[in-house]
Enzyme design. Sequence first.
Site, short mmCIF file in Angstrom:
data_model
loop_
_atom_site.label_atom_id
_atom_site.label_comp_id
_atom_site.label_asym_id
_atom_site.label_seq_id
_atom_site.Cartn_x
_atom_site.Cartn_y
_atom_site.Cartn_z
N CYS A 34 0.74 -1.22 0.01
CA CYS A 34 0.10 -0.02 -0.01
C CYS A 34 0.89 1.41 0.04
O CYS A 34 1.90 1.18 0.33
CB CYS A 34 -0.85 -0.17 1.09
SG CYS A 34 -1.95 -1.43 1.39
N ARG B 43 4.21 -0.33 -6.40
CA ARG B 43 3.98 -1.01 -5.24
C ARG B 43 2.95 -2.23 -5.55
O ARG B 43 2.92 -3.38 -4.84
CB ARG B 43 3.57 -0.15 -3.90
CG ARG B 43 4.76 0.40 -3.47
CD ARG B 43 4.11 1.74 -2.46
NE ARG B 43 5.22 2.42 -1.95
CZ ARG B 43 5.66 2.20 -0.67
NH1 ARG B 43 5.01 1.20 0.23
NH2 ARG B 43 6.72 2.84 -0.32
N TRP C 206 -3.79 -2.35 -1.68
CA TRP C 206 -3.80 -3.75 -1.90
C TRP C 206 -4.89 -4.51 -1.27
O TRP C 206 -5.00 -4.32 -0.02
CB TRP C 206 -2.58 -4.82 -1.70
CG TRP C 206 -1.70 -4.94 -2.99
CD1 TRP C 206 -0.35 -4.39 -3.16
CD2 TRP C 206 -1.99 -5.64 -4.09
NE1 TRP C 206 0.19 -4.86 -4.38
CE2 TRP C 206 -0.83 -5.62 -4.75
CE3 TRP C 206 -2.92 -6.53 -4.52
CZ2 TRP C 206 -0.97 -6.50 -6.09
CZ3 TRP C 206 -3.12 -7.17 -5.88
CH2 TRP C 206 -2.21 -7.11 -6.59
N ASN D 219 -1.23 1.80 6.04
CA ASN D 219 -0.37 0.69 5.59
C ASN D 219 -0.20 -0.31 6.81
O ASN D 219 0.18 0.30 7.85
CB ASN D 219 0.81 1.15 5.16
CG ASN D 219 0.92 1.93 3.85
OD1 ASN D 219 -0.23 2.10 3.44
ND2 ASN D 219 1.66 2.64 3.36
N GLY D 220 -0.39 -1.61 6.72
CA GLY D 220 -0.26 -2.32 7.54
C GLY D 220 -1.28 -3.26 8.15
O GLY D 220 -2.26 -3.54 7.37
N GLU E 200 19.10 -22.25 3.52
CA GLU E 200 18.74 -20.58 3.42
C GLU E 200 19.80 -19.83 3.65
O GLU E 200 20.47 -18.87 3.30
CB GLU E 200 17.34 -20.11 3.83
CG GLU E 200 17.19 -18.72 3.61
CD GLU E 200 17.28 -18.29 2.12
OE1 GLU E 200 17.25 -16.87 1.63
OE2 GLU E 200 17.34 -19.08 1.07
N LYS F 15 22.28 -17.49 1.52
CA LYS F 15 22.41 -16.02 1.74
C LYS F 15 24.01 -15.65 2.14
O LYS F 15 24.38 -14.62 1.47
CB LYS F 15 21.54 -15.62 2.88
CG LYS F 15 20.13 -15.34 2.65
CD LYS F 15 19.94 -14.46 1.62
CE LYS F 15 18.80 -14.61 1.07
NZ LYS F 15 18.55 -15.60 -0.28
N GLU G 88 25.94 -16.14 -1.27
CA GLU G 88 25.61 -15.19 -2.34
C GLU G 88 26.17 -14.03 -2.14
O GLU G 88 26.55 -13.25 -3.08
CB GLU G 88 24.01 -15.16 -2.30
CG GLU G 88 23.32 -16.19 -2.87
CD GLU G 88 21.76 -15.77 -2.80
OE1 GLU G 88 21.02 -16.18 -3.86
OE2 GLU G 88 21.21 -15.29 -1.74
N HIS H 262 27.62 -37.89 10.42
CA HIS H 262 27.36 -38.92 9.57
C HIS H 262 28.47 -38.16 8.36
O HIS H 262 28.28 -38.70 7.21
CB HIS H 262 25.97 -39.06 8.78
CG HIS H 262 25.36 -39.76 9.80
ND1 HIS H 262 25.32 -41.15 10.16
CD2 HIS H 262 24.08 -39.35 10.60
CE1 HIS H 262 24.29 -41.46 10.93
NE2 HIS H 262 23.84 -40.54 11.31
N LYS I 224 18.67 -10.81 -10.64
CA LYS I 224 17.58 -11.11 -9.95
C LYS I 224 16.76 -11.99 -10.16
O LYS I 224 16.14 -12.68 -9.64
CB LYS I 224 16.93 -9.55 -9.97
CG LYS I 224 15.81 -9.37 -8.66
CD LYS I 224 16.24 -9.83 -7.45
CE LYS I 224 15.00 -9.94 -6.30
NZ LYS I 224 15.19 -10.43 -5.36
#
Length: 611
Positions: A2, A27, A74, A98-99, A483, A487, A490, A506, A606
Amino acid sequence: MCGIVGILGTSDVADRLFDGLKRLEYRGYDSAGIATLHDGRLERRRAQGKLVNLGRLLAAEPLPGRVGIAHTRWATHGAPTEDNAHPHTAGRVTVVHNGIIENFKPLREELQAQGRVFLSQTDTEVVAHLIDSALDATGDPQAAVRAVLPRLHGAFALAILFRDHPDMLIGARLGSPLVVGYGGEDEGGETFLGSDALALAPLTQRIAYLEEGDWVVLTREGTQVFDRDNMAVERPITISGVTGALIDKGNHRHFMLKEIFEQPIVVAQTLRSYIRPLEEQVALPDMDFDLSSVERVTVVACGTASYVGMIGKYWIERFARLPVEVDVASEFRYRDPVLLANTLGVVVSQSGETADTLAALRHMKQHGVTTAGIINVPTSSMAREVDLLLPTHAGPEIGVASTKAFTCQLAVMAALAINLARAKGKLDAAEEREIVHHLLEVPSAISAALAHDDEIKAMAGTIAGARDVLYLGRGPDYPLALEGALKLKEISYIHAEGYASGEMKHGPIALIDEHVPLIVLAPSGPLFDKTVSNMQEAQARGAQVVLISDADGLAQAGDDAVATIEMPKVHPLIAPIVYAIPVQLLAYHVAVAKGTDVDQPRNLAKSVTVE
């Protein structure tokens, strides 16, 4: 996401508010509105759909007034109708927001018991009624806002108009960005509010970024900022340098850090599009097939998105009792997978254009598989081709290393898991109500995790000197360990690997010595003791452990760690979303310490649109 624009001007503001909304179109939104004050009246124009519809309405019914607020929305809680579009008015007060107001339901019930009537399905209308009610007691807008803000739980940015005070605007933020713009002498001392500097670019370049918990009073005499303790403070005015062609980094050094800190608001917006708080249910968009017919689930994705699939496997199998297969998209077609009837194929992609994932989607469709897509770009190829689009509302993600898209994808995956469980008869109403309660806690839990940014930054130097780093986790925290390692690789170019903690003995334990940091993700709960046991095996061999846990976990096992990061205590369902924050921040600060290009790391793009 928003968007908000507010102007306390010296001439009519509607046209400039509308221009500000156009700058926020990137947005994403599905309704918009503007409110102004004129001759003692609060007037609104709201329209469903694109801004052109609002533009036509304004042309037919102009809005005079030298003070006003505007919003792009939104649809989250409540359909994208005119009644649910912002601004919302209650008595003498008009608000854009917003939120998410997590506790809006009990607040709404309290207000209804007082005889107040609600005209929308949104949580925002609660804020307008609360402030209007507080005005009855105080007679003072500032006192009313000061009384109401502590009652609002969640993440929000607010801009507030008062019918009887045409020379005042009030703004507030918690977990959602809001900036103040200052006009120069040529602008006659006008002041502005905006979601970001981009919205205010044609109005002013002089910007002050409100800090967490701040609220601000704009009047003709000047502007005063108050902190969360209601103490008057000053926030530095900077020159934004933003043009309409740029998406602004705000007061952050990199887009990645900005996007990490946007997560309370974007995850809130994403969750709100799937949660029905009044009914205490989790819902999906309308679909042309019956979820109860699904007998198995195949998730296909690349990189970070594939870890969303792995976490989703834990959730779907636990709640819906359906078998789940997770495939790396680049391998999926080439192993000639067995695709059975009544399979739901789920693709996960930020861009919706990832070539391997798009090819896997088409392969599934060619074999008669019903498909769903967890996608951030609703106009993308995948979004157009899936049978069921499950949009995330992360907004544009500029940093190559995915952060806010990842947590929004997890939020949507949780919603899918719960809907499958209900459709398969594995979840009763009471259990779903409890899950909704925990999901609504996510934005504030993320905000609490972000509060540890400084201590994570302080310890980043210890990791930055390492050649190898290992991450450990059990259950859904195992994919999160993967993940975290990704990160770090990357953006800092440090070799890192993630392991299920029980697998250390193991083979990977052979890598352990005093030069290898070990990042352990271990929220307290049913898997905690086993994870700590594996951690202690590594410590006995010289591992330098960084333990990420809640207060209970750190009290039990944190004494021998070289560093600890405390997370809020949360339900195991939402822990992967919350614990994503420290692994993102750790990777970011290590990369900054090493001096790498955080937003555009070498060799990466991206959106990967080639196989």
